[in-house]
Design a protein around this motif. Sequence first.
Motif, PDB file in Angstrom:
ATOM      1  N   SER A  23       0.816  -1.203   0.000  1.00  0.00           N
ATOM      2  CA  SER A  23       0.000   0.000   0.000  1.00  0.00           C
ATOM      3  C   SER A  23       0.855   1.261   0.000  1.00  0.00           C
ATOM      4  CB  SER A  23      -0.910   0.015   1.236  1.00  0.00           C
ATOM      5  OG  SER A  23      -1.569   1.261   1.377  1.00  0.00           O
ATOM      6  N   THR A  24       0.322   2.325  -0.596  1.00  0.00           N
ATOM      7  CA  THR A  24       1.013   3.629  -0.598  1.00  0.00           C
ATOM      8  C   THR A  24       0.966   4.284   0.773  1.00  0.00           C
ATOM      9  OG1 THR A  24      -1.047   4.693  -1.316  1.00  0.00           O
ATOM     10  CG2 THR A  24       0.524   4.042  -3.034  1.00  0.00           C
ATOM     11  N   LEU A  25       0.157   3.754   1.682  1.00  0.00           N
ATOM     12  CA  LEU A  25       0.040   4.330   3.025  1.00  0.00           C
ATOM     13  C   LEU A  25       0.973   3.660   4.026  1.00  0.00           C
ATOM     14  CD1 LEU A  25      -3.860   4.602   3.274  1.00  0.00           C
ATOM     15  CD2 LEU A  25      -2.229   6.405   2.709  1.00  0.00           C
ATOM     16  N   TYR A  26       1.821   2.792   3.546  1.00  0.00           N
ATOM     17  CA  TYR A  26       2.682   1.996   4.432  1.00  0.00           C
ATOM     18  C   TYR A  26       4.143   2.417   4.300  1.00  0.00           C
ATOM     19  CZ  TYR A  26       5.268  -2.121   6.141  1.00  0.00           C
ATOM     20  OH  TYR A  26       6.124  -2.958   6.801  1.00  0.00           O
ATOM     21  N   ASN A  27       4.844   2.471   5.407  1.00  0.00           N
ATOM     22  CA  ASN A  27       6.300   2.377   5.395  1.00  0.00           C
ATOM     23  C   ASN A  27       6.730   1.682   6.684  1.00  0.00           C
ATOM     24  OD1 ASN A  27       6.809   4.242   7.533  1.00  0.00           O
ATOM     25  ND2 ASN A  27       6.942   5.961   6.117  1.00  0.00           N
ATOM     26  N   THR A 114      -7.891   8.103   5.989  1.00  0.00           N
ATOM     27  CA  THR A 114      -6.478   7.925   5.650  1.00  0.00           C
ATOM     28  C   THR A 114      -5.846   9.208   5.119  1.00  0.00           C
ATOM     29  OG1 THR A 114      -7.194   7.090   3.485  1.00  0.00           O
ATOM     30  CG2 THR A 114      -6.698   5.461   5.195  1.00  0.00           C
ATOM     31  N   LEU A 115      -6.635  10.048   4.440  1.00  0.00           N
ATOM     32  CA  LEU A 115      -6.126  11.345   3.995  1.00  0.00           C
ATOM     33  C   LEU A 115      -6.370  12.421   5.049  1.00  0.00           C
ATOM     34  CD1 LEU A 115      -7.235  11.369   0.233  1.00  0.00           C
ATOM     35  CD2 LEU A 115      -4.949  10.945   1.170  1.00  0.00           C
ATOM     36  N   GLY A 116      -7.536  12.398   5.664  1.00  0.00           N
ATOM     37  CA  GLY A 116      -7.879  13.397   6.669  1.00  0.00           C
ATOM     38  C   GLY A 116      -6.992  13.349   7.891  1.00  0.00           C
ATOM     39  N   SER A 117      -6.356  12.207   8.157  1.00  0.00           N
ATOM     40  CA  SER A 117      -5.493  12.086   9.334  1.00  0.00           C
ATOM     41  C   SER A 117      -4.308  13.038   9.278  1.00  0.00           C
ATOM     42  CB  SER A 117      -4.980  10.646   9.466  1.00  0.00           C
ATOM     43  OG  SER A 117      -4.146  10.302   8.367  1.00  0.00           O
ATOM     44  N   ASN A 118      -4.001  13.540   8.092  1.00  0.00           N
ATOM     45  CA  ASN A 118      -2.897  14.493   7.994  1.00  0.00           C
ATOM     46  C   ASN A 118      -3.213  15.819   8.675  1.00  0.00           C
ATOM     47  OD1 ASN A 118      -0.892  13.012   6.427  1.00  0.00           O
ATOM     48  ND2 ASN A 118      -2.389  13.076   4.777  1.00  0.00           N
ATOM     49  N   VAL A 119      -4.496  16.139   8.851  1.00  0.00           N
ATOM     50  CA  VAL A 119      -4.868  17.380   9.529  1.00  0.00           C
ATOM     51  C   VAL A 119      -4.424  17.357  10.990  1.00  0.00           C
ATOM     52  CG1 VAL A 119      -6.783  18.851  10.270  1.00  0.00           C
ATOM     53  CG2 VAL A 119      -6.756  17.900   7.952  1.00  0.00           C
ATOM     54  N   PHE A 348       5.029  13.534   9.805  1.00  0.00           N
ATOM     55  CA  PHE A 348       5.456  13.908   8.459  1.00  0.00           C
ATOM     56  C   PHE A 348       5.532  12.677   7.558  1.00  0.00           C
ATOM     57  CE2 PHE A 348       7.576  17.635  10.684  1.00  0.00           C
ATOM     58  CZ  PHE A 348       6.642  18.554  10.236  1.00  0.00           C
ATOM     59  N   ALA A 349       5.938  11.537   8.143  1.00  0.00           N
ATOM     60  CA  ALA A 349       5.979  10.302   7.362  1.00  0.00           C
ATOM     61  C   ALA A 349       4.574   9.884   6.943  1.00  0.00           C
ATOM     62  CB  ALA A 349       6.643   9.191   8.176  1.00  0.00           C
ATOM     63  N   ASN A 350       3.579  10.147   7.795  1.00  0.00           N
ATOM     64  CA  ASN A 350       2.202   9.796   7.480  1.00  0.00           C
ATOM     65  C   ASN A 350       1.690  10.554   6.254  1.00  0.00           C
ATOM     66  OD1 ASN A 350      -0.429   8.479   8.405  1.00  0.00           O
ATOM     67  ND2 ASN A 350      -1.037  10.624   8.339  1.00  0.00           N
ATOM     68  N   ALA A 351       2.166  11.806   6.091  1.00  0.00           N
ATOM     69  CA  ALA A 351       1.726  12.613   4.952  1.00  0.00           C
ATOM     70  C   ALA A 351       2.259  12.057   3.631  1.00  0.00           C
ATOM     71  CB  ALA A 351       2.160  14.064   5.142  1.00  0.00           C
ATOM     72  N   LEU A 422      -4.754   0.696   4.200  1.00  0.00           N
ATOM     73  CA  LEU A 422      -5.205   0.496   2.817  1.00  0.00           C
ATOM     74  C   LEU A 422      -5.903   1.736   2.284  1.00  0.00           C
ATOM     75  CD1 LEU A 422      -6.647  -3.133   3.124  1.00  0.00           C
ATOM     76  CD2 LEU A 422      -4.347  -2.428   2.401  1.00  0.00           C
ATOM     77  N   ALA A 423      -5.470   2.205   1.115  1.00  0.00           N
ATOM     78  CA  ALA A 423      -6.057   3.408   0.522  1.00  0.00           C
ATOM     79  C   ALA A 423      -7.505   3.194   0.105  1.00  0.00           C
ATOM     80  CB  ALA A 423      -5.222   3.855  -0.683  1.00  0.00           C
ATOM     81  N   ASP A 424      -7.906   1.946  -0.126  1.00  0.00           N
ATOM     82  CA  ASP A 424      -9.287   1.650  -0.520  1.00  0.00           C
ATOM     83  C   ASP A 424     -10.030   0.890   0.572  1.00  0.00           C
ATOM     84  OD1 ASP A 424      -7.851  -0.661  -0.668  1.00  0.00           O
ATOM     85  OD2 ASP A 424      -8.668  -1.313  -2.601  1.00  0.00           O
TER      86      ASP A 424
END
Length: 494
Positions: A23-27, A114-119, A348-351, A422-424
């Motif tokens: 996933s693109t949301l993982y590191n 998953t996107l809103g968590s950046n706020v 910052f890694a989460n973004a 997971l992005a979806d």
Amino acid sequence: MTPERRLPDGRVELTDTSRIEASTLYNHDLAPVPLLRRNWSTYNYAALWISMAHCIPTYMLASGLMASGMNWWQALVTILLGNTLVLIPILLNSHPGTKYGIPFPVFARAAYGTLGSNVPALMRAFVACGWFGIQAWIGGEAVHMMLRTVIPGWPSLLGPGFAGHTATEWVSFLMFWGLNVYVIYRGMDLLRAVENWAAPFVLVMTAVLLWWAISRANGIGPLLAEPGRFHTLREFLPIFIPSLTAMIGYWATLSLNMPDFTRFGRSQREQIVGQVVALPTTMSLFAAMGVLITSATVIIYGEAIWDPVQLVGRFSSPIIVGISMFTAVVATLAVNIAANVVSPANDFANAFPRVIDFKTGGLITGVLGIVIQPWKLLADPSGYIFTWLLGYSGGLGSIAGVLIADYWIVRKTELRLEDLYLADGLYRGWKWPAIVATAAGCALAWSGLAITSLRPLYDYAWFVGFCVSAATHLALTKVAGPRVTGFQSDRVTG
């Protein structure tokens, strides 16, 4: 059937990480911690809080409150009460870290998306950058004082400098800043080692300084006998309320991102006991030491010296100054890395999970810590307490309200661990109820800055932000329904 394994104590791990790793949301730094690597004990959490509380800003807190008119016991009660209250959201937000092995920004994905968590993650990160800068400047002062005792003419060695500080002060600041960056690049294992030995070392050295001060002063000094400026409850409350909110604001950052540490916990009981035992007691004890030492300086030097770095600078022995300043450097380094680097690095890694890892996020934190100009924040103690601490507490309280209401009431502590990456998945995109609730909490908490008649709301900024955002989030999730908020399938069935 989800790829999860649950222990009898409630902790969860993924048995198959192949989907989230793609996933693109993982590191690697954001990944859920396997059960075998969750090895932090009660002592580790107690040592973490002891080493974070044993720092120069804590030492200076009580003196700052006394400068506002409180007497010694009013200042200490305010600190004890504030740190006891902030322990509640700290423990509530610590639970998902230990249960699921996830850091704060990943936990925030459940409520915000998953996107809103950046706020919330970036709001928390920028506050931490400010704190990083403040602690780095204090640590740089300690380095400067230490070098001044061993290098003749050090203060003027490199010229006059700029912005009211000599060139060697700026060099000392950058040296300490570089030491922080080095620890960041060595990772969490070195951090745990530093916290474990820094905690008892700093406590012992401060106790030695206290013994010296009291013995030289033949007593604890005149400050304990001063009644303070407030003689009635009506006089006291206008200072007490914003001061209490500021004390909560002092650890409001950690009340959000404790999952960054509790994700390594061996059990819920161990992380809870370690935190409950260490935080309120250590903060109050260390602040009390600051009051007693400052009190003694009135007798010894004829003036109250509430900055321990400046106090040690009065000593004539290079050995004593060197040991004392080394202690100050250790104390400041321990709290700076733990409190002000781990979280923003993950945030910052989460973004940008595929671009920014923990080390890069830590470096970004360090650079922004310089950009925020911490020397200006520390120039005015009243601005430090009533502007900096009080101001950001409203924003962080609003985030805490959403996270706690969502996790404990809406989801009843049940999350789909795999979907958080997971992005979806179930938590994809933006969860607007959480965003709107956070904005509502911030707006009301900060309205007192612009509208004089609403100033009490700003004085209670953390409480106002927390209550408004929690209530708004619960109302909006009920109206929006499962499709928007994504909580209908949280409870794991397999």
